[in-house]
Design an enzyme around this catalytic site. Structure first.
Site, short mmCIF file in Angstrom:
data_model
loop_
_atom_site.label_atom_id
_atom_site.label_comp_id
_atom_site.label_asym_id
_atom_site.label_seq_id
_atom_site.Cartn_x
_atom_site.Cartn_y
_atom_site.Cartn_z
N SER A 233 4.25 -8.51 -0.46
CA SER A 233 3.51 -8.23 0.77
C SER A 233 4.34 -7.37 1.72
O SER A 233 5.57 -7.37 1.66
CB SER A 233 3.14 -9.55 1.43
OG SER A 233 2.23 -9.34 2.48
N GLN A 255 5.90 -11.18 8.71
CA GLN A 255 5.78 -10.64 7.36
C GLN A 255 6.99 -11.01 6.52
O GLN A 255 6.87 -11.37 5.34
CB GLN A 255 5.66 -9.12 7.43
CG GLN A 255 5.38 -8.47 6.09
CD GLN A 255 4.07 -8.95 5.49
OE1 GLN A 255 3.02 -8.85 6.09
NE2 GLN A 255 4.14 -9.50 4.30
N HIS A 258 7.20 -14.28 4.41
CA HIS A 258 6.37 -14.47 3.21
C HIS A 258 7.24 -14.72 1.98
O HIS A 258 6.96 -15.61 1.18
CB HIS A 258 5.51 -13.23 2.96
CG HIS A 258 4.13 -13.35 3.53
ND1 HIS A 258 3.22 -14.27 3.09
CD2 HIS A 258 3.50 -12.64 4.49
CE1 HIS A 258 2.09 -14.14 3.76
NE2 HIS A 258 2.24 -13.16 4.63
N GLU A 322 0.22 -2.15 3.25
CA GLU A 322 -0.80 -3.21 3.12
C GLU A 322 -1.38 -3.52 4.50
O GLU A 322 -2.59 -3.56 4.69
CB GLU A 322 -0.16 -4.45 2.51
CG GLU A 322 -1.09 -5.64 2.42
CD GLU A 322 -0.38 -6.92 2.01
OE1 GLU A 322 -1.07 -7.88 1.67
OE2 GLU A 322 0.87 -6.96 2.05
N HIS A 323 -0.51 -3.80 5.45
CA HIS A 323 -0.91 -4.06 6.84
C HIS A 323 -0.31 -2.99 7.74
O HIS A 323 0.87 -2.67 7.61
CB HIS A 323 -0.38 -5.42 7.33
CG HIS A 323 -0.76 -6.58 6.45
ND1 HIS A 323 0.10 -7.08 5.49
CD2 HIS A 323 -1.88 -7.34 6.40
CE1 HIS A 323 -0.48 -8.11 4.88
NE2 HIS A 323 -1.68 -8.28 5.41
N ASP A 356 -4.83 -12.45 8.91
CA ASP A 356 -4.43 -13.34 7.83
C ASP A 356 -5.24 -14.63 7.83
O ASP A 356 -5.42 -15.26 6.78
CB ASP A 356 -2.94 -13.70 7.97
CG ASP A 356 -2.05 -12.62 7.40
OD1 ASP A 356 -2.55 -11.68 6.75
OD2 ASP A 356 -0.82 -12.70 7.61
N HIS A 415 -30.06 14.24 -28.30
CA HIS A 415 -30.37 14.09 -26.89
C HIS A 415 -31.49 15.03 -26.50
O HIS A 415 -32.42 14.66 -25.76
CB HIS A 415 -29.11 14.42 -26.05
CG HIS A 415 -28.12 13.31 -26.01
ND1 HIS A 415 -27.46 12.86 -27.12
CD2 HIS A 415 -27.64 12.58 -24.96
CE1 HIS A 415 -26.63 11.88 -26.78
NE2 HIS A 415 -26.72 11.69 -25.47
#
Length: 432
Positions: A233, A255, A258, A322-323, A356, A415
């Site tokens: 993360s 962060q 984590h 990510e953030h 979150d 076709h």
């Protein structure tokens, strides 16, 4: 934190490159476990639960009695918080419902899409140092809204064979169908292949450690879809002199706690911000119960000083976080320039923690630079778009010749013939 001052654009790719690990030995272990689960089902799952989670299980599925017990163990304050978060997540994802419109592309040719839920999905919820009951809400709520027929959840039990009660309460609120006491690679294998107890699912969602991520990528090659590739993360804070340094420090630390492989990045135009944030990080770090984890994460994190906000935003888009937290004076205008990010938080008060847990947006997001090509989990993640079309006689005559010409030039005469027989038939009946 590592500090870079005024790096040239030639250096950006090197600076933002995430740490890589040698996964060759890891993949060997993962492949062995997956093969065992595929062949031996529940028996192998129990063996690995004993080996990795140190628990002997007679039953893999959580019982109704255990669900009721969990309700008694979770206090009202937490239940209320989970309820509010669920309501907000529900509202946000409910608003994402797809409305397919019929389009007449040519006279008599009508095309449209229908959104159809994946019938059976699997959710993996980590339960190690931080049992993520919030992720239950993030993954199960949109699955329920989408109309998935069966929502399977796997999460590791403790040494007594119990699942964290908050995970069970969140699962009931969000509408999970079945819950299994299975963690790690064995959980991914059980959901990917199916066992005597665990139904095979068609798509697996959820975060996990390096072994879980490797297992998801392995099973996605042939057996089941997954939500997205993922790594550790991360957060990127974009700040100018108008930011609140104590808020920035808190966001970087939130962060960092984590995991030791998480990454926190501050990009700023102000040397003063660097000085103040650095002091406040040291001060706030001492107050965190997970300070040892956060400290190791900060050693892999960085502060980058740039000359102006244009450069700051350009660097941020290269990093593809990510953030992304934008705490600048004119954050709305800079938000318009965001190209690569999982989820964006605007202003001094929009902390990552809000997303979150309880603002309503989904926190299952692309990491490790995958925001360059992937989005986070949303309602569409649980659906497939099936296209439909109807051609009338007029429709055949509208596009028939184009189809014949294109098929012939691709040398696919079968076709061409499928269209030609229809064109001839319509012309013949119209002569009568």
């Amino acid at each position: 934190m590592n500090i870079f001052r005024y790096p040239s654009r030639d250096e950006w790719q090197t600076i933002v490159k995430r740490p890589q690990m040698d996964v060759s030995s890891l993949n060997e272990v993962v492949n062995g476990v997956l093969a065992d689960i595929r062949t031996n089902g529940d028996e192998a799952v129990r063996r690995y639960e004993k080996k990795f989670d140190h628990v002997c299980l007679n039953e893999l599925q959580v019982t109704e009695e255990e669900m009721k017990e969990a309700e008694l163990l979770v206090d009202k304050d937490l239940k209320d918080a989970i309820g509010m978060a669920h309501d907000n997540i529900f509202r946000f994802h409910e608003a994402q419902r797809f409305c397919g419109l019929k389009t007449e592309t040519q006279p008599g040719v009508v095309c449209w899409q229908k959104s159809v839920a994946i019938e059976r999905v699997g959710l993996y919820i980590p339960g190690g140092t931080a049992p993520l009951f919030s992720t239950v809400l993030m993954l199960a709520t949109p699955a329920k809204i989408a109309g998935c027929g069966e929502i399977i959840l796997c999460t590791p039990p403790n040494s007594e064979g119990k699942v964290n009660p908050a995970i069970l309460v969140a699962a009931r609120i969000a509408g999970v169908s079945k819950i299994f006491k299975i963690g790690g690679v064995q959980a991914i294998g059980a959901m990917a292949y199916g066992t005597e107890s665990v139904p095979k699912v068609y798509k697996i969602f959820g975060p996990g450690n390096q072994f879980v991520m490797a297992a998801k990528q392995q099973v996605s090659l042939h057996d089941v879809a997954i939500d997205m590739p993922a790594g550790p993360s991360e957060v990127c804070v974009l700040a100018d002199e108008t930011c609140r340094p104590e808020f920035v420090a808190a966001d970087l630390l939130s962060q960092a706690e984590h995991g030791t492989d998480s990454q926190s990045v501050l990009i700023t135009t102000s040397e003063k911000v660097i000085e103040e944030v650095s002091i406040l990080i040291d001060r706030q770090l001492e107050q965190l119960p997970r300070r040892d984890i956060a400290a190791k994460s900060l050693a892999n994190s960085m502060i980058i000083l740039v000359g102006n906000m244009e450069e700051a935003m350009a660097l941020c888009n290269v990093y593809a976080p990510e953030h992304l937290i934008i705490c600048t004076e004119d954050y709305e205008s800079w938000a318009e320039k965001v190209v690569n990010a999982g989820s964006v938080f605007l202003g001094n008060y929009a902390c990552e923690s809000a997303g979150d847990y309880a603002s309503g947006t989904n926190h299952t997001l692309p990491t490790h630079g995958y925001a360059l090509a992937y989005n986070g989990v949303n309602l569409d993640s649980y659906c497939r778009k099936i296209t439909f079309q109807h051609l009338s006689e007029q429709g055949i005559l509208s596009i028939g010749h184009a189809v014949e010409v294109m098929a012939e030039n691709e040398q696919l005469m079968g076709h061409k013939n499928a269209m030609t027989v229809r064109v001839k038939y319509i012309k013949e009946i119209n002569k009568k």
